[in-house]
Design an enzyme around this catalytic site. Sequence first.
Site, PDB file in Angstrom:
ATOM      1  N   HIS A 143      -3.167  -6.969   2.841  1.00 19.59           N
ATOM      2  CA  HIS A 143      -4.009  -8.126   2.532  1.00 19.59           C
ATOM      3  C   HIS A 143      -3.170  -9.392   2.551  1.00 19.59           C
ATOM      4  O   HIS A 143      -2.093  -9.431   1.963  1.00 19.59           O
ATOM      5  CB  HIS A 143      -4.640  -7.974   1.141  1.00 19.59           C
ATOM      6  CG  HIS A 143      -5.356  -6.677   0.962  1.00 19.59           C
ATOM      7  ND1 HIS A 143      -4.690  -5.499   0.742  1.00 19.59           N
ATOM      8  CD2 HIS A 143      -6.676  -6.376   1.017  1.00 19.59           C
ATOM      9  CE1 HIS A 143      -5.573  -4.518   0.659  1.00 19.59           C
ATOM     10  NE2 HIS A 143      -6.771  -5.016   0.826  1.00 19.59           N
ATOM     11  N   LYS A 170      -6.514  -0.409   7.301  1.00 24.33           N
ATOM     12  CA  LYS A 170      -7.362  -1.529   6.856  1.00 24.33           C
ATOM     13  C   LYS A 170      -6.518  -2.793   6.706  1.00 24.33           C
ATOM     14  O   LYS A 170      -5.420  -2.749   6.140  1.00 24.33           O
ATOM     15  CB  LYS A 170      -8.005  -1.187   5.502  1.00 24.33           C
ATOM     16  CG  LYS A 170      -8.768  -2.361   4.874  1.00 24.33           C
ATOM     17  CD  LYS A 170      -8.976  -2.161   3.376  1.00 24.33           C
ATOM     18  CE  LYS A 170      -9.420  -3.468   2.733  1.00 24.33           C
ATOM     19  NZ  LYS A 170      -9.370  -3.442   1.256  1.00 24.33           N
TER      20      LYS A 170
END
EC number: 4.2.1.10
Length: 252
Positions: A143, A170
């Site tokens: 992230h 992800k």
Amino acid sequence: MKTVTVRDLVVGEGAPKIIVSLMGKTITDVKSEALAYREADFDILEWRVDHFANVTTAESVLEAAGAIREIITDKPLLFTFRSAKEGGEQALTTGQYIALNRAAVDSGLVDMIDLELFTGDDEVKATVGYAHQHNVAVIMSNHDFHKTPAAEEIVQRLRKMQELGADIPKIAVMPQTKADVLTLLTATVEMQERYADRPIITMSMSKTGVISRLAGEVFGSAATFGAVKKASAPGQISVADLRTVLTILHQA
């Protein structure tokens, strides 16, 4: 490309799957949130355990996980400690972080764990192997709440997650401009078409990046995050609205 099946849910085919995050601070909060979520239309329940006050007490964590599982019995449960350095609520040492995830795997209560890519290659590889021995799937994540890296860097990180054994790589990034959203989508297409042999999840955060949360089926992202009550990241929309849009795009 292979799919990932968790319980009866097949990730990587059809419309993107909807993930919602439960963020209670106490066991009482966790139970009340889980009860409120029971009627919502989602596919995967993520427990953001970094919001949980007693995260360093294994007994409390497992008691809360058990309470969630008793209330929401039919959905895959994703166990996520989001580190402070990647936008989470608390910081743990690497040793504490790995031990927490191993305890979740050992419990038999969770179907998936989230492992952050930059935890350390050796620790990540070993924990992926441990999870797989116990039939627990791994979402490997990264992230950036400040910027959007170049498309080449996004692809490189996703490829590294794949190489380290992630079931589902992800990445979530923050756009500063509209062009940054296109960078994320371009990277998603490139990864999905050239390198991915498993489902991936990508998103551009904030209001600017909302289109990336809706158009996963077009560009190659297999899941998206929605909000039941409080959003767990900037740009999330309600699960009801999300399901409507995903269904429209799927049926088009």
